[in-house]
Design a protein around this motif. Sequence first.
Motif, PDB file in Angstrom:
ATOM      1  N   HIS A  26       0.795  -1.229   0.000  1.00 20.15           N
ATOM      2  CA  HIS A  26       0.000   0.000   0.000  1.00 20.15           C
ATOM      3  C   HIS A  26       0.833   1.288   0.000  1.00 20.15           C
ATOM      4  O   HIS A  26       0.399   2.287  -0.563  1.00 20.15           O
ATOM      5  CB  HIS A  26      -0.963   0.003   1.180  1.00 20.15           C
ATOM      6  CG  HIS A  26      -1.938  -1.140   1.144  1.00 20.15           C
ATOM      7  ND1 HIS A  26      -2.952  -1.220   0.216  1.00 20.15           N
ATOM      8  CD2 HIS A  26      -2.029  -2.255   1.887  1.00 20.15           C
ATOM      9  CE1 HIS A  26      -3.633  -2.329   0.403  1.00 20.15           C
ATOM     10  NE2 HIS A  26      -3.095  -2.984   1.405  1.00 20.15           N
ATOM     11  N   ARG A  29       3.513   0.605  -3.135  1.00 22.06           N
ATOM     12  CA  ARG A  29       2.658   0.314  -4.296  1.00 22.06           C
ATOM     13  C   ARG A  29       3.325  -0.647  -5.288  1.00 22.06           C
ATOM     14  O   ARG A  29       3.425  -0.364  -6.485  1.00 22.06           O
ATOM     15  CB  ARG A  29       2.225   1.598  -4.976  1.00 22.06           C
ATOM     16  CG  ARG A  29       1.446   2.524  -4.060  1.00 22.06           C
ATOM     17  CD  ARG A  29       0.967   3.753  -4.807  1.00 22.06           C
ATOM     18  NE  ARG A  29       0.355   4.713  -3.931  1.00 22.06           N
ATOM     19  CZ  ARG A  29      -0.902   4.670  -3.498  1.00 22.06           C
ATOM     20  NH1 ARG A  29      -1.673   3.685  -3.853  1.00 22.06           N
ATOM     21  NH2 ARG A  29      -1.380   5.603  -2.699  1.00 22.06           N
ATOM     22  N   ALA A  31       2.233  -3.194  -6.593  1.00 16.93           N
ATOM     23  CA  ALA A  31       1.330  -3.673  -7.655  1.00 16.93           C
ATOM     24  C   ALA A  31       1.509  -2.876  -8.948  1.00 16.93           C
ATOM     25  O   ALA A  31       1.156  -3.352 -10.026  1.00 16.93           O
ATOM     26  CB  ALA A  31      -0.122  -3.607  -7.186  1.00 16.93           C
ATOM     27  N   GLN A  32       2.085  -1.682  -8.856  1.00 21.35           N
ATOM     28  CA  GLN A  32       2.307  -0.854 -10.041  1.00 21.35           C
ATOM     29  C   GLN A  32       3.575  -1.239 -10.791  1.00 21.35           C
ATOM     30  O   GLN A  32       3.827  -0.744 -11.878  1.00 21.35           O
ATOM     31  CB  GLN A  32       2.353   0.621  -9.645  1.00 21.35           C
ATOM     32  CG  GLN A  32       1.031   1.125  -9.122  1.00 21.35           C
ATOM     33  CD  GLN A  32       1.108   2.559  -8.636  1.00 21.35           C
ATOM     34  OE1 GLN A  32       2.165   3.186  -8.640  1.00 21.35           O
ATOM     35  NE2 GLN A  32      -0.029   3.079  -8.199  1.00 21.35           N
ATOM     36  N   GLY A  33       4.381  -2.108 -10.201  1.00 19.46           N
ATOM     37  CA  GLY A  33       5.615  -2.551 -10.870  1.00 19.46           C
ATOM     38  C   GLY A  33       6.615  -3.088  -9.875  1.00 19.46           C
ATOM     39  O   GLY A  33       6.590  -2.736  -8.701  1.00 19.46           O
ATOM     40  N   ARG A  45       7.808  -8.117  -5.789  1.00 18.85           N
ATOM     41  CA  ARG A  45       6.932  -8.356  -6.936  1.00 18.85           C
ATOM     42  C   ARG A  45       5.558  -8.719  -6.392  1.00 18.85           C
ATOM     43  O   ARG A  45       5.421  -9.639  -5.606  1.00 18.85           O
ATOM     44  CB  ARG A  45       7.494  -9.492  -7.795  1.00 18.85           C
ATOM     45  CG  ARG A  45       6.638  -9.847  -8.991  1.00 18.85           C
ATOM     46  CD  ARG A  45       7.314 -10.881  -9.875  1.00 18.85           C
ATOM     47  NE  ARG A  45       8.525 -10.290 -10.429  1.00 18.85           N
ATOM     48  CZ  ARG A  45       9.626 -10.972 -10.725  1.00 18.85           C
ATOM     49  NH1 ARG A  45       9.684 -12.265 -10.538  1.00 18.85           N
ATOM     50  NH2 ARG A  45      10.674 -10.355 -11.231  1.00 18.85           N
ATOM     51  N   TYR A  46       4.539  -8.030  -6.832  1.00 19.10           N
ATOM     52  CA  TYR A  46       3.183  -8.228  -6.327  1.00 19.10           C
ATOM     53  C   TYR A  46       2.615  -9.578  -6.744  1.00 19.10           C
ATOM     54  O   TYR A  46       2.780 -10.017  -7.883  1.00 19.10           O
ATOM     55  CB  TYR A  46       2.279  -7.114  -6.845  1.00 19.10           C
ATOM     56  CG  TYR A  46       0.860  -7.191  -6.334  1.00 19.10           C
ATOM     57  CD1 TYR A  46       0.560  -6.798  -5.036  1.00 19.10           C
ATOM     58  CD2 TYR A  46      -0.166  -7.675  -7.132  1.00 19.10           C
ATOM     59  CE1 TYR A  46      -0.730  -6.865  -4.560  1.00 19.10           C
ATOM     60  CE2 TYR A  46      -1.462  -7.745  -6.664  1.00 19.10           C
ATOM     61  CZ  TYR A  46      -1.736  -7.338  -5.381  1.00 19.10           C
ATOM     62  OH  TYR A  46      -3.012  -7.423  -4.901  1.00 19.10           O
TER      63      TYR A  46
END
Length: 156
Positions: A26, A29, A31-33, A45-46
């Motif tokens: 969160h 972030r 998840a954005q890369g 790595r998400y």
Amino acid sequence: MRNSLLLWVGLAAFLIDQISKYLVVHVLRVAQGDIDVLPPLLVFRYGENRGINFGLFQGDSDAARWVLIGVSVAICLGMLIWLGRSASTKFRQICGGLLIGGALGNVVDRVLYGYVLDFLNMSCCGINNPFVFNLADVFIFAGALGLVLFDGKKPS
């Protein structure tokens, strides 16, 4: 209380897991890369894991999610009972606490999100590891390994 070390280690493992997931997912972030920490050894790595370790038994159904939650909670209760009844060394309490805290960290993810948040990826020596995991998985593995390898019995 005789098993207070077990409870404190479990609470610490749970909090470390949940705080790390919050910060990486969160705040950073991920998840954005991907985020290179010590590439290729450590990369954030998400990942969303709806199964168990390494994505085994992936299930997208609500039933699979709740079965995994139930199994995890049952294992935690079993560990508490087993370690509470046995002559438990400090080392076994630490291992049990790691296992329980990690398992409950992943349970909270399943309840909140429907899957476990993963963000750690490790590769080395030309081998590209496609799997991601989290600190709860590390705690579960370390706790289980410690309980199996160092059961407190003297060798005959």
